[in-house]
Design an enzyme around this catalytic site. Structure first.
Site, PDB file in Angstrom:
ATOM      1  CB  CYS A  20      99.981 -18.863 -67.393  1.00 26.72           C
ATOM      2  SG  CYS A  20     101.011 -19.460 -66.021  1.00 26.72           S
ATOM      3  CG  HIS A  21     100.725 -15.503 -71.033  1.00 21.90           C
ATOM      4  ND1 HIS A  21     100.839 -15.878 -72.347  1.00 21.90           N
ATOM      5  CD2 HIS A  21     101.836 -15.983 -70.413  1.00 21.90           C
ATOM      6  CE1 HIS A  21     101.955 -16.548 -72.525  1.00 21.90           C
ATOM      7  NE2 HIS A  21     102.579 -16.627 -71.364  1.00 21.90           N
ATOM      8  CD  GLN A  22      98.344 -14.367 -74.294  1.00 21.80           C
ATOM      9  OE1 GLN A  22      99.312 -14.973 -73.848  1.00 21.80           O
ATOM     10  NE2 GLN A  22      98.310 -13.045 -74.366  1.00 21.80           N
TER      11      GLN A  22
END
Length: 214
Positions: free
Chosen positions: A136-138
């Site tokens: 998932c993001h970041q």
């Protein structure tokens, strides 16, 4: 067509062969860790020699794919191959969905079929992400980590070098900020807190069951 040699003859070798072929590579042959199987065939491909045979030949500019599951062995072999001019390319299966805002190292990363890599994810050198995993993001995945099939690594998590995230495990966004070096997350574990380096965790919620000796 790009040509590539596969290092390692074992249970996971055909998975890596299929990844390379899906990415448009032609498998030239295989190398085994010793010379016991030189001249044999495996899944229709010739075993050309041992790792030592390969390293003693002129491999400058040639491409190699490592099929070992032991990430320390992958790192050691990568260093030796690069030192004499060989290349370990990054392979991303064409069915994987990789955000244009993700940063994927070009140094030996393998991303399997139907994986999802979201925006602002960083994938460092030598990482193996097996089929249907989601990052998932970041989130940052450190060097030579293994992410098992169907694993879900939540957002804003830093997974440090050589961590092993088992199949179908879940690292929960907002609960986990860091997974330490060399830590092993067992299959199906649900991680809801920070994990230090060099531990083995299992269960739901995940708990430490042992420490990994250095």
């Amino acid at each position: 067509m790009n040509e590539i040699y596969v290092l390692g003859v074992g249970g996971s070798t055909p998975l890596f062969i299929e990844l390379a072929e899906a990415c448009g590579y032609k498998i030239v042959g295989l190398y085994h860790y010793n010379d016991e199987r030189t001249g044999e065939t495996e899944h229709g491909f010739s075993i050309l020699g041992s790792f030592d045979d390969m390293l003693q030949s002129d491999i400058k500019g040639k491409q190699f794919l490592l099929s070992q599951g032991d990430m320390k062995i992958r790192k050691n072999l990568t260093d030796k191959i690069k030192a004499v001019g060989g290349i370990i390319p990054t392979l991303i299966h064409p069915t994987a969905i990789v955000s244009r805002f993700a940063n994927i190292s070009d140094d030996g990363v393998c991303i399997g079929a139907n994986c999802i890599i979201q925006a602002d994810v960083a994938i460092n050198a030598g990482v193996v992400i097996r089929d249907m995993a989601l990052v998932c993001h970041q989130t940052t995945i450190g060097n030579y980590c293994f992410i098992g099939p169907k694993a879900l690594v939540g957002a804003h998590i830093f997974v440090e070098d050589f961590a092993f995230i088992g199949q179908s495990s879940l690292l929960v966004s907002g609960k986990v900020r860091n997974v330490g070096d060399n830590t092993l997350v067992g299959a199906g574990a649900v991680v809801t807190k920070e994990l230090p380096a060099d531990v083995v965790v299992v269960g739901n919620p995940a708990r430490i069951i042992s420490h990994i000796a250095k």
